[in-house]
Design a protein around this motif. Structure first.
Motif, PDB file in Angstrom:
ATOM      1  N   ALA A  15       0.838  -1.206   0.000  1.00 29.83           N
ATOM      2  CA  ALA A  15       0.000   0.000   0.000  1.00 29.83           C
ATOM      3  C   ALA A  15       0.870   1.251   0.000  1.00 29.83           C
ATOM      4  N   PRO A  16       0.691   2.125  -0.971  1.00 31.05           N
ATOM      5  CA  PRO A  16       1.454   3.374  -0.984  1.00 31.05           C
ATOM      6  C   PRO A  16       1.098   4.265   0.215  1.00 31.05           C
ATOM      7  N   GLU A  17       2.095   4.994   0.681  1.00 30.14           N
ATOM      8  CA  GLU A  17       1.900   5.931   1.803  1.00 30.14           C
ATOM      9  C   GLU A  17       1.007   7.091   1.376  1.00 30.14           C
ATOM     10  N   PHE A  18       0.351   7.684   2.351  1.00 31.27           N
ATOM     11  CA  PHE A  18      -0.412   8.907   2.099  1.00 31.27           C
ATOM     12  C   PHE A  18      -0.537   9.694   3.390  1.00 31.27           C
ATOM     13  N   SER A  19      -0.795  10.967   3.263  1.00 32.04           N
ATOM     14  CA  SER A  19      -1.096  11.846   4.385  1.00 32.04           C
ATOM     15  C   SER A  19      -2.117  12.857   3.890  1.00 32.04           C
ATOM     16  N   LEU A  20      -3.355  12.697   4.344  1.00 32.14           N
ATOM     17  CA  LEU A  20      -4.472  13.501   3.862  1.00 32.14           C
ATOM     18  C   LEU A  20      -5.308  13.977   5.039  1.00 32.14           C
ATOM     19  N   ILE A  21      -6.176  14.941   4.780  1.00 34.03           N
ATOM     20  CA  ILE A  21      -7.050  15.489   5.824  1.00 34.03           C
ATOM     21  C   ILE A  21      -8.478  14.984   5.635  1.00 34.03           C
ATOM     22  N   ASP A  22      -9.043  14.445   6.705  1.00 33.39           N
ATOM     23  CA  ASP A  22     -10.436  14.006   6.694  1.00 33.39           C
ATOM     24  C   ASP A  22     -11.333  15.253   6.615  1.00 33.39           C
ATOM     25  N   VAL A  23     -12.207  15.307   5.603  1.00 36.57           N
ATOM     26  CA  VAL A  23     -13.027  16.504   5.406  1.00 36.57           C
ATOM     27  C   VAL A  23     -14.080  16.678   6.498  1.00 36.57           C
ATOM     28  N   VAL A  24     -14.384  15.622   7.231  1.00 35.66           N
ATOM     29  CA  VAL A  24     -15.396  15.712   8.292  1.00 35.66           C
ATOM     30  C   VAL A  24     -14.772  16.169   9.606  1.00 35.66           C
ATOM     31  N   SER A  25     -13.717  15.482  10.040  1.00 40.03           N
ATOM     32  CA  SER A  25     -13.122  15.778  11.352  1.00 40.03           C
ATOM     33  C   SER A  25     -12.017  16.823  11.294  1.00 40.03           C
ATOM     34  N   GLY A  26     -11.399  16.992  10.126  1.00 42.55           N
ATOM     35  CA  GLY A  26     -10.247  17.876  10.015  1.00 42.55           C
ATOM     36  C   GLY A  26      -8.953  17.229  10.464  1.00 42.55           C
ATOM     37  N   ASP A  27      -9.020  15.945  10.851  1.00 44.09           N
ATOM     38  CA  ASP A  27      -7.836  15.231  11.330  1.00 44.09           C
ATOM     39  C   ASP A  27      -6.967  14.773  10.165  1.00 44.09           C
ATOM     40  N   SER A  28      -5.674  14.687  10.422  1.00 43.13           N
ATOM     41  CA  SER A  28      -4.742  14.128   9.453  1.00 43.13           C
ATOM     42  C   SER A  28      -4.864  12.611   9.481  1.00 43.13           C
ATOM     43  N   VAL A  29      -4.868  12.001   8.307  1.00 46.02           N
ATOM     44  CA  VAL A  29      -4.982  10.554   8.192  1.00 46.02           C
ATOM     45  C   VAL A  29      -3.793  10.049   7.362  1.00 46.02           C
ATOM     46  N   THR A  30      -3.063   9.094   7.924  1.00 47.72           N
ATOM     47  CA  THR A  30      -1.924   8.515   7.213  1.00 47.72           C
ATOM     48  C   THR A  30      -2.093   7.003   7.164  1.00 47.72           C
ATOM     49  N   LEU A  31      -1.284   6.359   6.343  1.00 50.49           N
ATOM     50  CA  LEU A  31      -1.320   4.906   6.265  1.00 50.49           C
ATOM     51  C   LEU A  31      -1.016   4.290   7.623  1.00 50.49           C
ATOM     52  N   GLU A  32      -0.141   4.937   8.388  1.00 50.27           N
ATOM     53  CA  GLU A  32       0.225   4.425   9.725  1.00 50.27           C
ATOM     54  C   GLU A  32      -0.972   4.310  10.657  1.00 50.27           C
ATOM     55  N   ASN A  33      -1.999   5.152  10.440  1.00 55.77           N
ATOM     56  CA  ASN A  33      -3.202   5.082  11.273  1.00 55.77           C
ATOM     57  C   ASN A  33      -3.845   3.702  11.222  1.00 55.77           C
ATOM     58  N   PHE A  34      -3.565   2.946  10.173  1.00 61.15           N
ATOM     59  CA  PHE A  34      -4.252   1.676   9.960  1.00 61.15           C
ATOM     60  C   PHE A  34      -3.385   0.464  10.253  1.00 61.15           C
ATOM     61  N   SER A  35      -2.176   0.701  10.766  1.00 60.09           N
ATOM     62  CA  SER A  35      -1.326  -0.442  11.118  1.00 60.09           C
ATOM     63  C   SER A  35      -1.997  -1.204  12.257  1.00 60.09           C
ATOM     64  N   GLY A  36      -1.938  -2.498  12.185  1.00 65.64           N
ATOM     65  CA  GLY A  36      -2.606  -3.320  13.192  1.00 65.64           C
ATOM     66  C   GLY A  36      -3.983  -3.777  12.781  1.00 65.64           C
ATOM     67  N   SER A  37      -4.510  -3.238  11.675  1.00 66.04           N
ATOM     68  CA  SER A  37      -5.803  -3.699  11.173  1.00 66.04           C
ATOM     69  C   SER A  37      -5.629  -5.055  10.496  1.00 66.04           C
ATOM     70  N   LYS A  38      -6.683  -5.859  10.526  1.00 62.75           N
ATOM     71  CA  LYS A  38      -6.642  -7.137   9.810  1.00 62.75           C
ATOM     72  C   LYS A  38      -6.670  -6.910   8.303  1.00 62.75           C
ATOM     73  N   ALA A  39      -7.310  -5.811   7.898  1.00 65.76           N
ATOM     74  CA  ALA A  39      -7.412  -5.485   6.476  1.00 65.76           C
ATOM     75  C   ALA A  39      -7.707  -3.997   6.352  1.00 65.76           C
ATOM     76  N   LEU A  40      -7.338  -3.433   5.193  1.00 61.51           N
ATOM     77  CA  LEU A  40      -7.581  -2.026   4.914  1.00 61.51           C
ATOM     78  C   LEU A  40      -8.214  -1.898   3.535  1.00 61.51           C
ATOM     79  N   LEU A  41      -9.345  -1.216   3.483  1.00 60.47           N
ATOM     80  CA  LEU A  41     -10.019  -0.932   2.221  1.00 60.47           C
ATOM     81  C   LEU A  41      -9.823   0.537   1.881  1.00 60.47           C
TER      82      LEU A  41
END
Length: 194
Positions: A15-41
């Motif tokens: 999965a390519p890295e990314f760093s984007l802003i969630d338009v609802v919360s305003g929070d930064s979202v990166t690929l690292e946020n999903f480490s530890g998940s069983k799967a990522l869509l």
């Protein structure tokens, strides 16, 4: 409207890295946020596309159905708002709240994330395993806005269920089909046929 298919990125791709802003919360979202998940869509969608409008309730439902099962989800819109202002972040936020998305919905202003994933259409789906290796890139189901078939999410749900069960997925996957991503004028990637 130009109808295109998914590029069918090679299975096993990291999965390519990314760093984007969630338009609802305003929070930064990166690929690292999903480490530890069983799967990522990772889903590339937008506001105005009739193919996305046709399935957006099912996308929201998938978010709720798998919330406690180890699947993480991020939706990304990469459409140029120079050419399609109806896909601007404020309209994305309305879409997310109206549909009840329980996952981050981010705007890829530079279109760099879409290009790194070789996204071509809306919707375009990329399902990664727990090691963030690509396991599925294909259609949600057989339904299209004009073919009269019900929206079930069958293909994507089967892929998610198989992956969460720790089983391997078949390489026989049907490409997603939708509107082309609206690239900034003169910036369409080579894989898009530019």
């Amino acid at each position: 409207m130009v109808m295109v298919e998914s590029t069918m990125l090679a299975l096993g791709t990291q999965a390519p890295e990314f760093s984007l802003i969630d338009v609802v919360s305003g929070d930064s979202v990166t690929l690292e946020n999903f480490s530890g998940s069983k799967a990522l869509l990772v889903m590339f969608i937008c506001v105005h596309c009739p193919f996305v409008k046709h399935v957006e309730q099912e996308l929201a439902q998938i978010g709720h159905d798998y919330a406690e099962q180890g699947l993480s989800i991020i939706a990304i819109s990469a459409n140029s708002i120079q050419t399609h202002p109806q896909d601007a972040p404020e309209h994305m936020k309305t879409q997310a709240t109206t549909q009840g998305f329980n996952f981050p919905y981010c705007y890829d202003e530079t279109q760099g994330v879409a290009k790194s994933y070789t996204a071509a259409c809306t919707p375009d789906f990329f399902l990664f395993d727990g090691a963030l290796k690509l396991a599925y890139r294909g259609q949600l189901d057989d339904s299209r806005p004009s073919n009269g078939k019900p929206v079930t999410g069958k293909d994507l749900r089967q892929a998610i269920d198989t992956l969460l069960a720790g089983q391997g997925l078949s390489d026989d996957q049907i490409p997603s089909v939708g509107c082309n991503i609206k690239w900034t004028p003169g910036q369409a990637p080579a894989y898009f046929g530019a």
